[in-house]
Design a protein around this motif. Structure first.
Motif, PDB file in Angstrom:
ATOM      1  N   VAL A  46      -2.151  -8.162  10.882  1.00 49.65           N
ATOM      2  CA  VAL A  46      -1.281  -7.692   9.801  1.00 49.65           C
ATOM      3  C   VAL A  46      -0.123  -6.871  10.216  1.00 49.65           C
ATOM      4  CG1 VAL A  46      -3.293  -7.750   8.098  1.00 49.65           C
ATOM      5  CG2 VAL A  46      -2.459  -5.491   9.094  1.00 49.65           C
ATOM      6  N   ALA A  47       0.826  -6.981   9.356  1.00 50.43           N
ATOM      7  CA  ALA A  47       2.076  -6.145   9.733  1.00 50.43           C
ATOM      8  C   ALA A  47       1.987  -4.895   9.499  1.00 50.43           C
ATOM      9  CB  ALA A  47       3.267  -6.797   8.807  1.00 50.43           C
ATOM     10  N   VAL A  48       2.756  -3.878  10.070  1.00 51.19           N
ATOM     11  CA  VAL A  48       2.692  -2.428   9.979  1.00 51.19           C
ATOM     12  C   VAL A  48       2.781  -2.174   8.594  1.00 51.19           C
ATOM     13  CG1 VAL A  48       3.488  -0.342  10.553  1.00 51.19           C
ATOM     14  CG2 VAL A  48       2.799  -1.887  12.423  1.00 51.19           C
ATOM     15  N   THR A  49       3.850  -2.956   8.070  1.00 54.04           N
ATOM     16  CA  THR A  49       4.124  -2.649   6.552  1.00 54.04           C
ATOM     17  C   THR A  49       2.943  -3.045   5.358  1.00 54.04           C
ATOM     18  OG1 THR A  49       5.071  -4.872   6.424  1.00 54.04           O
ATOM     19  CG2 THR A  49       6.578  -2.622   6.839  1.00 54.04           C
ATOM     20  N   THR A  50       2.284  -3.887   5.974  1.00 49.83           N
ATOM     21  CA  THR A  50       1.120  -4.616   5.126  1.00 49.83           C
ATOM     22  C   THR A  50      -0.105  -3.097   5.392  1.00 49.83           C
ATOM     23  OG1 THR A  50       1.480  -6.847   5.366  1.00 49.83           O
ATOM     24  CG2 THR A  50      -0.892  -5.960   4.959  1.00 49.83           C
ATOM     25  N   LEU A  51      -0.142  -2.796   6.376  1.00 49.71           N
ATOM     26  CA  LEU A  51      -0.996  -1.554   6.788  1.00 49.71           C
ATOM     27  C   LEU A  51      -0.745  -0.345   5.561  1.00 49.71           C
ATOM     28  CD1 LEU A  51      -2.696  -0.388   9.724  1.00 49.71           C
ATOM     29  CD2 LEU A  51      -1.616   1.155   8.440  1.00 49.71           C
ATOM     30  N   PHE A  52       0.655  -0.183   5.614  1.00 47.61           N
ATOM     31  CA  PHE A  52       0.962   1.107   4.876  1.00 47.61           C
ATOM     32  C   PHE A  52       1.050   0.684   3.549  1.00 47.61           C
ATOM     33  CE2 PHE A  52       2.949   3.051   8.926  1.00 47.61           C
ATOM     34  CZ  PHE A  52       2.308   3.869   8.918  1.00 47.61           C
ATOM     35  N   SER A  53       1.143  -0.447   3.298  1.00 50.39           N
ATOM     36  CA  SER A  53       0.882  -0.767   1.636  1.00 50.39           C
ATOM     37  C   SER A  53      -0.620  -0.450   1.121  1.00 50.39           C
ATOM     38  CB  SER A  53       1.289  -2.433   1.352  1.00 50.39           C
ATOM     39  OG  SER A  53       0.456  -3.135   1.801  1.00 50.39           O
ATOM     40  N   HIS A  54      -1.370  -0.403   2.007  1.00 47.07           N
ATOM     41  CA  HIS A  54      -2.866  -0.131   1.570  1.00 47.07           C
ATOM     42  C   HIS A  54      -3.371   1.354   2.044  1.00 47.07           C
ATOM     43  CE1 HIS A  54      -4.052  -4.202   0.745  1.00 47.07           C
ATOM     44  NE2 HIS A  54      -3.324  -4.639   1.646  1.00 47.07           N
ATOM     45  N   PHE A  55      -2.533   1.724   3.092  1.00 45.78           N
ATOM     46  CA  PHE A  55      -3.204   3.266   3.469  1.00 45.78           C
ATOM     47  C   PHE A  55      -1.706   3.899   3.805  1.00 45.78           C
ATOM     48  CE2 PHE A  55      -6.238   0.267   4.741  1.00 45.78           C
ATOM     49  CZ  PHE A  55      -7.560   0.965   4.200  1.00 45.78           C
ATOM     50  N   ALA A  56      -1.775   5.109   3.183  1.00 42.32           N
ATOM     51  CA  ALA A  56      -0.443   5.871   3.352  1.00 42.32           C
ATOM     52  C   ALA A  56      -0.508   6.742   4.644  1.00 42.32           C
ATOM     53  CB  ALA A  56      -0.784   6.868   2.228  1.00 42.32           C
ATOM     54  N   SER A  57      -1.472   6.671   5.334  1.00 34.96           N
ATOM     55  CA  SER A  57      -1.463   7.300   6.797  1.00 34.96           C
ATOM     56  C   SER A  57      -2.417   6.892   7.531  1.00 34.96           C
ATOM     57  CB  SER A  57      -1.578   8.833   6.601  1.00 34.96           C
ATOM     58  OG  SER A  57      -2.972   9.239   6.040  1.00 34.96           O
ATOM     59  N   LYS A  58      -2.415   7.114   8.918  1.00 35.98           N
ATOM     60  CA  LYS A  58      -3.372   7.069   9.950  1.00 35.98           C
ATOM     61  C   LYS A  58      -4.839   7.722   9.282  1.00 35.98           C
ATOM     62  CE  LYS A  58      -4.708   7.625  14.599  1.00 35.98           C
ATOM     63  NZ  LYS A  58      -4.094   8.012  16.120  1.00 35.98           N
ATOM     64  N   GLU A  59      -4.724   8.823   9.006  1.00 32.73           N
ATOM     65  CA  GLU A  59      -5.815   9.453   8.460  1.00 32.73           C
ATOM     66  C   GLU A  59      -6.326   8.901   7.328  1.00 32.73           C
ATOM     67  OE1 GLU A  59      -3.056  12.419  10.611  1.00 32.73           O
ATOM     68  OE2 GLU A  59      -3.028  11.182   8.936  1.00 32.73           O
ATOM     69  N   ALA A  60      -5.936   8.254   6.577  1.00 32.89           N
ATOM     70  CA  ALA A  60      -6.522   7.658   5.368  1.00 32.89           C
ATOM     71  C   ALA A  60      -7.278   6.586   5.605  1.00 32.89           C
ATOM     72  CB  ALA A  60      -5.248   7.240   4.351  1.00 32.89           C
ATOM     73  N   LEU A  61      -6.851   5.860   6.903  1.00 31.58           N
ATOM     74  CA  LEU A  61      -7.750   4.596   7.342  1.00 31.58           C
ATOM     75  C   LEU A  61      -9.486   5.438   7.600  1.00 31.58           C
ATOM     76  CD1 LEU A  61      -5.083   3.475   9.973  1.00 31.58           C
ATOM     77  CD2 LEU A  61      -6.068   2.082   8.001  1.00 31.58           C
ATOM     78  N   VAL A  62      -9.467   6.393   8.134  1.00 26.39           N
ATOM     79  CA  VAL A  62     -10.808   6.944   8.312  1.00 26.39           C
ATOM     80  C   VAL A  62     -11.532   7.386   6.930  1.00 26.39           C
ATOM     81  CG1 VAL A  62     -12.196   8.816   9.282  1.00 26.39           C
ATOM     82  CG2 VAL A  62     -10.194   7.882  10.383  1.00 26.39           C
ATOM     83  N   PHE A  63     -10.675   7.935   5.889  1.00 27.09           N
ATOM     84  CA  PHE A  63     -11.293   8.204   4.695  1.00 27.09           C
ATOM     85  C   PHE A  63     -10.914   7.200   3.466  1.00 27.09           C
ATOM     86  CE2 PHE A  63     -10.519  12.039   7.044  1.00 27.09           C
ATOM     87  CZ  PHE A  63     -11.768  12.495   6.920  1.00 27.09           C
ATOM     88  N   GLU A  64     -11.119   5.756   3.759  1.00 29.41           N
ATOM     89  CA  GLU A  64     -11.017   4.633   3.042  1.00 29.41           C
ATOM     90  C   GLU A  64     -11.487   4.803   1.709  1.00 29.41           C
ATOM     91  OE1 GLU A  64     -12.436   1.505   2.485  1.00 29.41           O
ATOM     92  OE2 GLU A  64     -14.121   1.826   3.580  1.00 29.41           O
ATOM     93  N   GLN A  65     -12.534   5.576   1.644  1.00 27.40           N
ATOM     94  CA  GLN A  65     -13.484   5.598   0.261  1.00 27.40           C
ATOM     95  C   GLN A  65     -12.866   6.836  -0.509  1.00 27.40           C
ATOM     96  OE1 GLN A  65     -15.394   3.146  -1.224  1.00 27.40           O
ATOM     97  NE2 GLN A  65     -14.807   1.836   0.348  1.00 27.40           N
TER      98      GLN A  65
END
Length: 189
Positions: A46-65
């Motif tokens: 996915v594009a980096v912009t797509t990633l950021f449209s789903h997650f606000a930060s790198k940390e948020a990826l770990v706490f996706e729930q």
């Protein structure tokens, strides 16, 4: 009756989950600090912009729930049956969350969190936000007459119960012990 999500919503949810799963796999394989956002995006295709449209930060990826956790707690307050006591309802939800978060396979995730200052700080800010949302829901309940301070205090205790229990050898026994204290505190307010 709730209408099932449409195709677009399903695709969006699938992309979000793919990104989160990819990130967690990379973080556990290579180490949290060794993996960048671009690495996750490339691996998830996915594009980096797509990633950021789903997650606000790198940390948020770990706490996706994170959002789900917060909603579940506030819904315990707002959706419980009339005259159902608050504290036992919260206890059941925390027990279920602890059961889920202490299942096989979660130890490496929490070890990663404990080893990263950024993730520990993110988790702490998340807990404070969850406690404020829970306190707001408790204070808004017309059947409860506790002060704002009492609502905020109990909400923090509930959120901390989850964290404390998760770190023990017997998480379910810890939840029971902690909630005995929470219930006693609630009764004196």
């Amino acid at each position: 009756m709730t209408e099932p999500p449409g195709r677009r919503e399903r695709k969006k949810a699938a992309t979000r989950q793919k990104i989160a799963d990819t990130a967690l796999r990379l973080f556990l394989d290579r180490g949290y600090d060794a993996v960048g956002i671009r690495d996750v995006a490339a691996e998830a295709d996915v594009a980096v912009t797509t990633l950021f449209s789903h997650f606000a930060s790198k940390e948020a990826l770990v706490f996706e729930q994170d959002d789900n956790f917060e909603q579940r707690l506030t819904q315990v307050v707002t959706n419980r049956a009339p005259h159902e006591p608050l504290i036992p309802a919260l206890r059941r939800e925390i027990q279920e969350m602890v059961r889920h978060c202490t299942a096989d396979g979660t130890v490496p995730i929490y070890r990663m969190i404990d080893e990263s200052r950024a993730l520990r700080e993110y988790e702490e800010s998340m807990r404070l936000r969850h406690a404020e949302s829970l306190a707001t829901a408790i204070a808004a309940d017309p059947g409860l007459s506790q002060t704002t301070t009492a609502c905020r205090t109990i909400a923090r205790f509930v959120i901390d119960a989850y964290s404390l229990a998760r770190e023990t050898d017997d998480p379910q026994a810890a939840v029971d012990e902690i909630f005995q204290m929470i219930e006693a505190a609630w009764e004196v307010t």
